[in-house]
Structures are given as structure tokens and as C-alpha cells.
Design a protein around this motif. Structure first.
Motif, PDB file in Angstrom:
ATOM      1  N   THR A   1       0.848  -1.191   0.000  1.00  0.00           N
ATOM      2  CA  THR A   1       0.000   0.000   0.000  1.00  0.00           C
ATOM      3  C   THR A   1       0.884   1.241   0.000  1.00  0.00           C
TER       4      THR A   1
ATOM      5  N   PRO B   1       1.542   4.717   1.757  1.00  0.00           N
ATOM      6  CA  PRO B   1       1.192   5.280   3.063  1.00  0.00           C
ATOM      7  C   PRO B   1       0.361   6.551   2.961  1.00  0.00           C
ATOM      8  N   GLU B   2      -0.491   6.742   3.957  1.00  0.00           N
ATOM      9  CA  GLU B   2      -1.329   7.947   4.007  1.00  0.00           C
ATOM     10  C   GLU B   2      -0.495   9.209   4.227  1.00  0.00           C
ATOM     11  N   ASP B   3       0.671   9.071   4.855  1.00  0.00           N
ATOM     12  CA  ASP B   3       1.475  10.237   5.247  1.00  0.00           C
ATOM     13  C   ASP B   3       2.672  10.482   4.326  1.00  0.00           C
TER      14      ASP B   3
ATOM     15  N   GLN C   1       3.249  12.829   2.312  1.00  0.00           N
ATOM     16  CA  GLN C   1       3.682  14.238   2.335  1.00  0.00           C
ATOM     17  C   GLN C   1       4.644  14.525   3.490  1.00  0.00           C
TER      18      GLN C   1
ATOM     19  N   SER D   1       6.599  12.129   4.998  1.00  0.00           N
ATOM     20  CA  SER D   1       7.644  11.120   5.081  1.00  0.00           C
ATOM     21  C   SER D   1       8.906  11.535   4.341  1.00  0.00           C
TER      22      SER D   1
ATOM     23  N   LYS E   1       4.696  14.173  -3.488  1.00  0.00           N
ATOM     24  CA  LYS E   1       4.135  14.977  -2.410  1.00  0.00           C
ATOM     25  C   LYS E   1       3.237  16.124  -2.845  1.00  0.00           C
TER      26      LYS E   1
ATOM     27  N   PRO F   1      -2.326  11.827  -5.786  1.00  0.00           N
ATOM     28  CA  PRO F   1      -3.679  11.482  -5.316  1.00  0.00           C
ATOM     29  C   PRO F   1      -4.764  11.666  -6.381  1.00  0.00           C
TER      30      PRO F   1
ATOM     31  N   LYS G   1      -7.106   8.555  -8.136  1.00  0.00           N
ATOM     32  CA  LYS G   1      -8.571   8.569  -8.270  1.00  0.00           C
ATOM     33  C   LYS G   1      -8.980   8.122  -9.679  1.00  0.00           C
TER      34      LYS G   1
END
Length: 160
Positions: free
Chosen positions: A124, A126-128, A130, A132, A140, A145, A149
Motif C-alpha cells: 500500500t 502510506p497515508e502520510d 507528504q 515522510s 508529495k 492522489p 482517483k
């Protein structure tokens, strides 16, 4: 069309129509999957990112996308899809880049991965991203994103 500032505060325009800024972009970026995992590369200076780079003289953007994936990961693309194109009005000049989604069906170990340390597989993203320090600045901004979509919609439509 989506407009935003990138990681370095440059103005960016992102479109998911065919070649809105140039029919012959000079750069490509390829969001890649290999056997249901995200296939990234570890750039020696920037960190983890999807493969990409410059379109060489006389080369088509699609061919550059396939070449860059192979050079940076050893990946052989089985399915390449155009996602969109973005225009960066940067401090060092303008950049127009095609974004692709590619399914890779084979990874071949390379003697060199050029400016990268080769393939990195992730189950996956990661959600973070930006926040990391492991990930490149290219991961970033809003391109990733928004492109994800579009990819999700494409995958859903192909299941129908």
C-alpha cells in the motif's frame, strides 16, 4: 483542470484530457503496479518515487515511459494507459509531463538501475507520504492522489 502548488510552490496545472499542454511532452511519470503491489524505485538523491524521466530525441512519450520503467526497475510493461498531463511553471522553466498507469508482468534484474537503486515493492501507499522523508518530492503534491482517483475509476470500469 486542477491547479495547485507543487512541493516547491511552483504553479501546476493538471488535466486528465489527452495532451492539453503538448502533443510531444518532454517528460513522463509512470504509476506502476506489479502483481497487485505498487512498483516504485529508490532514487539515490530524492527517495522513493514512481519511475519516470525525460523523453529522448525522436522518442514517443509512450516509448519513454516503457524505457524508464525498465531502466529504473527492470519492469516489463504489459499494459500502459495514459492518465493525464501536467504543466509546471517552475522557477527553472516550464515542464510538461505525461502521467501513465502501467501494469508490469515481469521484473528483470538489471546490472545497473541508472540513477536509482532499483525496484521497491509496496503493498500500500502510506497515508502520510507528504510528511515522510522516505519519499521523493514528486510524490508529495496533488498529481499522485488525483491520478490515483482516475486509476481507481479505470479499474472499477474494467471490472464491469
Amino acid at each position: 483542470m486542477i491547479t495547485f502548488k507543487d512541493y516547491y510552490q511552483n504553479n501546476v496545472k493538471l488535466s486528465f484530457t489527452k495532451n492539453p499542454f503538448s502533443k510531444q511532452p518532454k517528460h513522463v511519470w509512470v504509476i506502476t503496479k506489479y502483481k497487485h503491489q505498487w512498483l516504485l524505485t529508490k532514487h539515490k538523491d530524492r527517495g522513493l518515487e514512481f519511475p519516470g524521466g525525460k523523453v529522448e530525441e525522436g522518442e514517443k512519450a509512450e516509448d519513454a515511459a516503457e524505457r524508464e520503467v525498465y531502466e529504473e526497475t527492470g519492469g516489463i510493461i504489459s499494459n500502459l494507459k495514459y492518465i493525464g498531463q501536467y504543466f509546471v511553471d517552475g522557477k527553472g522553466g516550464e515542464v510538461i509531463k505525461n502521467v501513465y498507469y502501467a501494469e508490469v508482468d515481469q521484473l528483470i534484474k538489471q546490472p545497473t538501475y541508472f540513477e536509482t537503486d532499483g525496484p521497491v515493492l509496496l503493498d500500500t501507499l502510506p497515508e502520510d507520504i507528504q510528511e515522510s522523508s522516505l519519499f521523493s518530492f514528486m510524490m508529495k503534491d496533488a498529481v499522485l492522489p488525483q491520478s490515483l482517483k482516475v486509476i481507481k475509476k479505470m479499474e472499477a470500469n474494467s471490472l464491469r
